[in-house]
Design a protein around this motif. Structure first.
Motif, PDB file in Angstrom:
ATOM      1  N   PHE A 120      -0.958   7.514  -1.789  1.00 25.84           N
ATOM      2  CA  PHE A 120       0.000   6.763  -0.906  1.00 25.84           C
ATOM      3  C   PHE A 120      -0.046   5.517  -1.654  1.00 25.84           C
ATOM      4  N   GLY A 121      -0.565   5.373  -2.659  1.00 26.38           N
ATOM      5  CA  GLY A 121      -0.310   4.024  -3.811  1.00 26.38           C
ATOM      6  C   GLY A 121       0.955   4.184  -4.314  1.00 26.38           C
ATOM      7  N   LEU A 122       1.422   5.341  -4.309  1.00 23.17           N
ATOM      8  CA  LEU A 122       2.554   5.734  -5.543  1.00 23.17           C
ATOM      9  C   LEU A 122       3.699   4.671  -5.020  1.00 23.17           C
ATOM     10  N   PRO A 123       3.969   4.511  -3.655  1.00 19.30           N
ATOM     11  CA  PRO A 123       5.238   3.422  -3.521  1.00 19.30           C
ATOM     12  C   PRO A 123       4.917   2.147  -4.101  1.00 19.30           C
ATOM     13  N   SER A 124       3.534   1.796  -4.413  1.00 19.15           N
ATOM     14  CA  SER A 124       3.395   0.406  -4.655  1.00 19.15           C
ATOM     15  C   SER A 124       4.076   0.323  -6.134  1.00 19.15           C
ATOM     16  N   LEU A 125       4.441   1.529  -6.699  1.00 21.30           N
ATOM     17  CA  LEU A 125       5.232   1.036  -8.167  1.00 21.30           C
ATOM     18  C   LEU A 125       6.415   0.484  -8.164  1.00 21.30           C
ATOM     19  N   ARG A 126       7.162   0.779  -6.820  1.00 22.24           N
ATOM     20  CA  ARG A 126       8.573   0.492  -6.615  1.00 22.24           C
ATOM     21  C   ARG A 126       8.763  -0.693  -5.717  1.00 22.24           C
ATOM     22  N   ILE A 127       8.047  -0.733  -4.661  1.00 24.16           N
ATOM     23  CA  ILE A 127       8.206  -1.824  -3.755  1.00 24.16           C
ATOM     24  C   ILE A 127       6.793  -2.770  -3.615  1.00 24.16           C
ATOM     25  N   LYS A 128       6.950  -3.914  -3.058  1.00 24.81           N
ATOM     26  CA  LYS A 128       5.971  -4.690  -3.198  1.00 24.81           C
ATOM     27  C   LYS A 128       5.961  -5.835  -1.945  1.00 24.81           C
ATOM     28  N   GLY A 129       4.829  -6.661  -1.783  1.00 27.31           N
ATOM     29  CA  GLY A 129       5.094  -7.615  -0.671  1.00 27.31           C
ATOM     30  C   GLY A 129       4.785  -6.927   0.869  1.00 27.31           C
ATOM     31  N   PHE A 130       5.689  -7.523   1.670  1.00 32.65           N
ATOM     32  CA  PHE A 130       5.507  -7.030   3.026  1.00 32.65           C
ATOM     33  C   PHE A 130       6.152  -5.548   3.347  1.00 32.65           C
ATOM     34  N   TYR A 131       6.889  -5.189   2.484  1.00 37.31           N
ATOM     35  CA  TYR A 131       7.695  -4.081   2.333  1.00 37.31           C
ATOM     36  C   TYR A 131       6.459  -2.948   2.057  1.00 37.31           C
ATOM     37  N   LEU A 132       5.633  -3.252   1.226  1.00 31.08           N
ATOM     38  CA  LEU A 132       4.733  -2.433   0.851  1.00 31.08           C
ATOM     39  C   LEU A 132       3.525  -2.394   1.788  1.00 31.08           C
ATOM     40  N   ALA A 133       3.132  -3.370   2.578  1.00 35.85           N
ATOM     41  CA  ALA A 133       2.188  -3.597   3.423  1.00 35.85           C
ATOM     42  C   ALA A 133       2.733  -2.651   4.736  1.00 35.85           C
ATOM     43  N   ILE A 134       3.990  -2.615   5.277  1.00 35.00           N
ATOM     44  CA  ILE A 134       4.255  -1.790   6.048  1.00 35.00           C
ATOM     45  C   ILE A 134       4.255  -0.415   5.650  1.00 35.00           C
ATOM     46  N   SER A 135       4.684   0.020   4.590  1.00 35.92           N
ATOM     47  CA  SER A 135       4.739   1.361   4.065  1.00 35.92           C
ATOM     48  C   SER A 135       3.436   2.059   4.038  1.00 35.92           C
ATOM     49  N   THR A 136       2.390   0.801   3.801  1.00 37.27           N
ATOM     50  CA  THR A 136       0.896   1.650   3.853  1.00 37.27           C
ATOM     51  C   THR A 136       0.548   1.973   5.123  1.00 37.27           C
ATOM     52  N   LEU A 137       1.128   1.368   6.134  1.00 36.94           N
ATOM     53  CA  LEU A 137       0.917   1.889   7.253  1.00 36.94           C
ATOM     54  C   LEU A 137       1.276   3.203   7.599  1.00 36.94           C
ATOM     55  N   ALA A 138       2.111   3.953   6.799  1.00 37.26           N
ATOM     56  CA  ALA A 138       2.483   5.122   6.916  1.00 37.26           C
ATOM     57  C   ALA A 138       1.343   6.198   6.695  1.00 37.26           C
ATOM     58  N   SER A 139       0.221   5.633   5.654  1.00 35.35           N
ATOM     59  CA  SER A 139      -0.887   6.430   5.333  1.00 35.35           C
ATOM     60  C   SER A 139      -1.731   6.451   6.772  1.00 35.35           C
ATOM     61  N   GLN A 140      -1.741   5.514   7.590  1.00 34.83           N
ATOM     62  CA  GLN A 140      -2.539   5.526   8.829  1.00 34.83           C
ATOM     63  C   GLN A 140      -2.101   6.632   9.742  1.00 34.83           C
ATOM     64  N   PHE A 141      -0.733   6.545   9.983  1.00 37.78           N
ATOM     65  CA  PHE A 141      -0.287   7.795  10.700  1.00 37.78           C
ATOM     66  C   PHE A 141      -0.075   8.821  10.508  1.00 37.78           C
ATOM     67  N   ILE A 142       0.392   9.124   8.913  1.00 42.53           N
ATOM     68  CA  ILE A 142       0.186  10.706   8.533  1.00 42.53           C
ATOM     69  C   ILE A 142      -1.017  10.997   8.595  1.00 42.53           C
ATOM     70  N   ILE A 143      -1.932  10.537   7.965  1.00 39.45           N
ATOM     71  CA  ILE A 143      -3.354  10.879   7.886  1.00 39.45           C
ATOM     72  C   ILE A 143      -4.104  11.310   9.403  1.00 39.45           C
TER      73      ILE A 143
END
Lengths: 353, 295
Positions: A120-143
């Protein structure tokens, strides 16, 4: 016995690099360890240990994990409770089904959580800031979805596994609160010491460089991709271990509701109120968030015999929100900064400047 | 094939509702670079206030109740800007983000202590009869709110592009310090933005409240609209609308056509998955402003 650096000579590299260079700090730390290892289990009630201290330690560990990611490496994750769930379910499966010993299965839960976290950290290689923060919410819902829907992960109904009987080293039964307390405390102390040294070292400095300006860090030779992914792995390892410990020693079952999105938000609150990028802050923030609801409950209970649950919940959330706002306005860098201010004052005391 | 279109259209209409919530986020982010986690709580509070003005003791007519709700949200906007944001000017964005968390807790707590925690129905008197257009069943409810959303968006675009205040707000969103130096009062601009966001939250709260009932779970709608936000780009109004449509349609199609194979319930995370895929190709969303950084 003043709180001073002076007359405290450092005659080796080791003493120069010490975690607590000032003697008073060292004594203070030893005193805290003494309190934790001797005084708390001897002189406090079972209720206090199971309901306050054990969750406090576990959340301190989890908050430190998030602090590595958000405070040191600057990658905000607002879905971190999910990794606690991964750790919890993984260690329950390792212990209950595969029959691994207790401590290796807790650490193994952490490792599995680290593996998931790296993905789930892989997106951090491409996006950052609040975009990353929100996409980490993906881990919450998928898991959450995986745990509820895949029966071989979660076993029981509604994603709940009851804790099996626990034996340390195969023969010492972990049945009393004090024994569980010692298990939590020992693991927490070891992992926190390791973590503190990790963030003081090369890796920690790399992380801080990434946090401050990531592309500048890359220019001076920090391997951005590697170190960001390591930050995710370390951070989710701590979260996983904390989740496993909470389920083994506090809840007594692995339940997905213990790790919902509100817990993720609360963890974010912990490290911000405690202090971003400090180890001390993880403890202070966790303490604040674990003890506040209990404190409010006790306080209200002294006025009314029976507090209706919904009123209690409302007052709790009002006070909670109010205190977060208050702390951010009064001390934006967290409670850990208060301690720094006190230390600065102590250095000069009793002189005015 | 009709079934496919029916699913698609239903999804698109849900998507419009997501856009409504995402719009509030975008407005505040544009003007103050505050990522406002209290948007869901604002919708909840607006919904609760409206129900309070309509039902309990006051029994106001609908238009007056709506006005009163907007007035309440205006008070909130002033309180947030002057009590919370003013001391935090020029702090790192993460602090402001966290402060809005605090505000969210406050709003939920206060709202539910005043109006109670049980779910409340909200009836605006719009008939919920399905009508058939081109062989596809549609709910009048959804059509009505699609219309409202369209009017709202056109109004907002007009406000931002044509009015003097809108120009000032765009200047503030471009560069705080430069805006201050040409004499735009920052706090006033922020207050106006929060009031507008409050109005948008009211519309969202009413729209979702009539569907689901006014209750705590309205705050979770905000979580569902976050992927909409990042797909469209954090600072793009058209982005929020288009992304809302994409997410609504994608989520509904995914649930109906992929869901049965993997066990259902994939609506909870499908938008996020979609967002991850979009962000992989466009890290600032579809329409977001690309941030160029210098050392």
């Amino acid at each position: 016995m003043f709180y001073r650096e002076c007359s405290n000579f450092k005659d080796s590299y080791a003493s120069d690099m010490a975690i607590f260079p000032i003697p008073l700090d060292r004594w203070g730390f030893i005193f805290m360890l003494f309190m934790a290892f001797v005084v708390v289990p001897l002189f406090t009630s079972e209720y206090f240990i199971t309901n306050i201290i054990i969750p406090f330690y576990c959340f301190a560990l989890a908050a430190f994990g998030l602090n590595v990611l958000a405070g040191y490496a600057g990658q905000i994750s607002i879905g971190h409770a999910a990794f606690m769930a991964v750790g919890a379910y993984a260690s329950f499966n390792l212990y209950g089904r595969l029959g691994l010993p207790l401590v290796p299965s807790i650490l193994g839960g952490g490792l599995i959580s680290a593996a998931v976290g790296t993905i789930f950290g892989l997106p951090s290689l491409r996006i950052k800031g609040f975009y990353l923060a929100i996409s980490t919410l993906a881990s919450q819902f998928i898991i959450e979805w995986v745990i509820v829907h895949w029966k071989w992960v979660s076993g029981g109904v509604f994603g709940t596994i009851e804790a099996p009987k626990m034996f340390l080293f195969g023969f010492i039964p972990l049945d009393t609160a004090v024994k569980k307390y010692y298990l939590t405390l020992c693991l927490m102390t070891v992992l926190m010491t390791f973590g503190k040294n990790l963030v003081r070292g090369q890796l920690g400095r790399n992380w801080m460089a990434i946090r401050d300006v990531d592309f500048a860090a890359e220019i001076i030779g920090v391997n951005l991709y590697r170190d960001k992914l390591i930050a995710f792995a370390v951070s989710t390892f701590y979260a996983g271990v904390a989740g496993a410990l909470i389920c083994f020693t506090y809840v007594g079952a692995a339940n997905i509701e213990e790790f919902n999105v509100m817990v993720s938000f609360a963890m974010m609150g912990m490290i911000i109120v405690g202090g971003l990028g400090t180890v001390l802050g993880s403890f202070l923030g966790a303490g604040f968030f674990v003890m506040l609801p209990i404190g409010i409950n006790q306080f209200l209970g002294s006025f009314m015999d029976v507090v209706p649950a919904d009123i209690l919940a409302n007052i709790e959330s009002i006070l909670f929100g109010g205190l977060i706002v208050f702390f951010l306005i009064v001390e934006p860098y967290g409670m850990a900064r208060l301690w720094h201010t006190i230390k600065d004052k102590m250095r000069l005391w009793p002189f005015p400047y | 094939m009709t079934f496919f279109f029916e699913v698609l259209v239903t999804g698109l209409m849900v998507g419009i509702m997501y856009s409504l919530v995402a719009l509030g986020f975008v407005l505040i982010f544009k003007a103050s670079e505050v990522f406002n986690m209290a948007q869901g709580a604002m919708s909840l509070f607006a919904g609760l206030a409206l129900v309070g003005f309509l039902d309990q003791y006051l029994q106001l007519p609908l238009w007056l109740a709506l006005l009163c709700t907007v007035a309440v949200m205006t008070i909130w906007a002033y309180a947030i800007v002057f009590i919370v944001l003013k001391p935090l000017v020029a702090r790192p964005p993460l602090m402001l983000f966290m402060a809005t968390f605090g505000v969210a807790y406050l709003m939920e707590g206060i709202g539910q202590s005043i109006y109670g925690t049980q779910a409340k129905g909200l009836n605006l008197g719009i008939p919920d009869t399905p009508i058939v257009i081109g062989g596809i069943f549609m709910s009048t409810f959804d059509l009505f709110f699609t219309g409202v959303a369209a009017i709202l968006v056109i109004g907002l675009v007009w406000f931002f592009q044509k009015t003097r205040t809108g120009r000032a707000l765009r200047a503030v969103s471009d560069d705080h310090e430069a805006a201050l130096s040409v004499g735009i009062p920052l706090l006033k601009a922020w207050t106006i933005t929060w009031i507008v966001a409050g109005v948008v939250a009211t519309v969202a709260g009413v729209a979702w409240g009539t569907r689901l009932g006014v209750q705590f779970s309205l705050t979770y709608i905000a979580l569902k609209s976050l992927p909409v936000l990042i797909i469209g780009g954090l600072d793009s109004i058209p982005g929020a609308i288009i992304a809302g449509l994409i997410v609504g349609a994608g989520e509904n199609l995914g649930e109906v056509f992929i869901g049965p194979y993997v066990g259902g319930g994939i609506q909870t995370f499908f938008p996020y998955l979609l967002a991850l895929i979009v962000l992989y190709f466009r890290p600032y969303g579809l329409f977001g402003k690309e941030i160029i950084e210098r050392v």
